[in-house]
Structure formats: C-alpha cells, structure tokens
Design an enzyme around this catalytic site. Structure first.
Site, short mmCIF file in Angstrom:
data_model
loop_
_atom_site.label_atom_id
_atom_site.label_comp_id
_atom_site.label_asym_id
_atom_site.label_seq_id
_atom_site.Cartn_x
_atom_site.Cartn_y
_atom_site.Cartn_z
N VAL A 13 37.38 33.11 36.63
CA VAL A 13 38.57 32.47 36.00
C VAL A 13 38.69 31.10 35.90
CG1 VAL A 13 41.24 32.04 36.62
CG2 VAL A 13 40.43 34.23 36.93
N ARG A 89 44.17 45.37 49.42
CA ARG A 89 44.94 43.96 49.20
C ARG A 89 44.96 43.32 50.58
NH1 ARG A 89 46.45 43.70 44.00
NH2 ARG A 89 47.63 41.69 44.10
N VAL A 119 46.88 30.75 41.74
CA VAL A 119 46.59 31.82 40.93
C VAL A 119 45.71 32.92 41.98
CG1 VAL A 119 45.19 32.78 38.92
CG2 VAL A 119 46.29 30.65 38.89
N ASP A 152 51.58 38.65 33.59
CA ASP A 152 52.56 39.72 33.62
C ASP A 152 53.27 39.48 32.52
OD1 ASP A 152 51.72 41.11 35.99
OD2 ASP A 152 52.91 39.62 37.19
N HIS A 180 53.75 40.07 41.87
CA HIS A 180 52.45 40.05 41.11
C HIS A 180 51.45 41.16 41.64
CE1 HIS A 180 49.38 39.19 38.32
NE2 HIS A 180 48.37 38.77 39.07
#
Length: 335
Positions: A13, A89, A119, A152, A180
């Site tokens: 990213v 997660r 982020v 999103d 998110h």
C-alpha cells in the site's frame, strides 16, 4: 506548506500511495519511512518531475524521528495485510499492534499535533489501541486521529454505479458507516444522493459486494495478496481532503472511523450507537475532525440490522485494542 510522513512506505500500500502523494499539488514535503525499502522508493519517486521534496528513511540513524519531524499528516500503513497467511483478525491485530505501538510512541514524542491517519488493519481495533496509547502519553486529541475507511466508500460508489450501468462514478455520494470489516461495514445505500436507481435483489447484491470486497480481491489474487492498489487510491483520496482542510478549504465531508466523544456532535452519535468508536461522516477542518455531520437518520430495516450486528462486533474489537494498549502501558511503566 504541508508535510506528510508515510510510515510503511515500502509496502504494497505504501509504495503506490507514495506515488500518488508525489504527484499531488497539495503536498509540499513527503517523508517516507520503512524498516528497509523507503530510501529506494524515495529515490525512485525523485526521478518523476515535481516540485515536491521527497526523502526516504529507515530505522537507522533515528530515521523515524526524522521522518516525523514537522509533519502535518502521519499516514500509518505499516504492518501485515489481511491475507490467508494470517489465520484470523485476532492474529493480524497482535502482529500489527507490535508495529504500530512503536510508531505511535514516536509520534507522541515528535509530532503529537499532526493528523494521524491509520490504515493498518484491523482498523476497528488498531485505532482504539493507538488512542489509548496516546491517552497514556498525554497527547490524545480525538479530532486528530482517523481510521481511514474510504475504501468502503469507494467500493460503494463504484459497485452501485456498475449495477446501474449508466451512472458515472463520482456523480453521487454514498456514506458507509460502522467499521472496516465484513461484519461492521454498513453501506447506507438508502441515503445515497442522488437516490439509487436499483432495488431488491440487485441492491442487496451491491451491499454484500461492498461488505466482502476484500475477499473478492484476495480470491482474484489467488489468495496470495490483498487489496493494495485500491487501498492506496482510497487513502490518497482521504488524505487530499485532509490536505485541503489544512490549507483552509474547510467544510469537506468524509466518512472515517473516529473516537466520537471529543468531536462536536459525537456525544449524540455515541449515545445512539452505544460505542465510542464508529465510522461516520465528519466535516474536516484545519484542526482535524470539526464535527460529526449528522445522525444515522431514516435508514432501511436491512441497514438497521447490519448496524446492530456491527455494534456487537465493534464492542469486541474496541475492547481488544483498549485492553492491549493498557497492558502495554502498564508493563512499559514498570520497565
């Protein structure tokens, strides 16, 4: 003058995000930090014509502090991605919290008045984790800490336009609230402006595609990667909105995952949803999140069901982040 520090600039990213920021006329100084690759990314970008300064730093020679010094915006994109290699997660949080806690500590020491845009996943837990650390360091400001959930929103705009076939992306606003993750992302398509031109099963399919868009990318990449390019674009879009606010163009509205209490209008929202962290539309100002723009308003029964599910999941996510930060702070003080 706007200086942006990208922490994790050498990653999937961070590198494309740095490219977009290099090309933006709103960015004057770009400081890239990563454990190893940031100087190479910086030199690569320096070969592109532009008036902006770009420098790369590693952990050597106090590189993190140098990257953060005088920063107006700090972008945290460091850490592992949500891929099949990470089994849950929870495991992702444990891995990334170890990375982010060191970045947050240096941020608190060097540039605590900068906007911090997080982020790194899982955002739902990492943002409360960072907030609790900053509280412990005595520098927390709810209006300056954002969990970036713009991906999103981008998916919502794109997928709805595709379903309608003749509506261009960018011609309407779609708010996405909650958090998110597939369990907490709630697209408010009933409040799209102008109104959505599809309904029934088609609209339900769009909602599901937005919520599970990350899996679509992982599967398309043969389970060997996550959404990096779309995340970079979405983060860039949110960052430019923050830059505009810093430059005096206040009034822009963006959805973001924030600590509601401490932001104008946030107490009302916190009471309504029963959690202190929630993705909502916020109006950006030169000092950060100026105010929560509105309550949830009149939404569909399906959206209310998703919000109820999201709140249940968010309570657990938030507590995970808070508990981990408090545990770390207690041990840090002992040491």
């Amino acid at each position: 003058m706007v200086k942006i520090a990208v922490l994790g600039a050498g990653g999937g990213v961070g590198a494309p995000l740095s490219l977009l920021l290099r090309l933006s006329p709103l960015v004057d100084d770009l400081a890239l930090y990563d454990r190893h690759r940031a100087p190479g990314v910086a030199v690569d970008l320096s070969h592109i014509p532009g008036a902006r300064n770009v420098h790369g730093y590693t952990a050597a020679d106090a590189g993190l502090a140098r990257a953060l010094r005088d920063a107006d915006i700090v972008l945290v994109v460091a850490g592992a991605g949500a891929t099949p290699a990470v089994t849950s997660r929870e495991a992702l949080f444990e891995a990334n919290a170890r990375v982010v806690r060191d970045l947050a500590g240096e941020y608190a020491r060097v540039c605590p008045r900068a906007m911090m845009l997080v982020v790194t996943n899982p955002v739902n837990a990492i943002v409360p984790f960072v907030a609790e650390l900053l509280k412990g360091y005595g520098v927390f400001d709810a209006g300056r800490l954002f969990g970036v959930t713009t991906l999103d929103v981008v998916r919502a705009e794109t997928f709805l336009a595709e379903a309608e076939r003749y509506v261009k992306v960018g011609e309407r606003r779609v708010d996405v609230v909650g958090g998110h993750s597939p369990q907490t992302t709630v697209p408010l398509l009933s409040q799209a402006r102008p109104a959505a031109r599809v309904g029934g099963g088609v609209l339900e399919g769009v909602v599901n595609r937005i919520r599970f868009g990350g899996r679509e990318v992982v599967n398309a990449k043969e389970r060997s990667g996550a959404a990096t390019l779309s995340t970079a674009y979405a983060t860039f879009r949110f960052t430019e909105a923050v830059c505009e606010a810093l430059r005096g163009q206040e009034g822009g509205v963006q959805c973001a995952y924030v600590h509601l209490r401490g932001i104008e209008g946030g107490d009302e929202m916190a009471e309504a949803v029963g959690v202190e962290y929630f993705a909502v539309p916020v109006e950006l100002a030169g000092h950060g999140a100026g105010r929560v723009v509105k309550s949830l308003g009149t939404i569909s029964s399906n959206e209310q069901t998703l919000i109820d599910m999201a709140i249940t999941a968010l309570r657990e996510n938030i507590q995970t982040g808070v508990d981990a930060a408090r545990d770390y702070l207690s041990h840090e003080k002992v040491i």
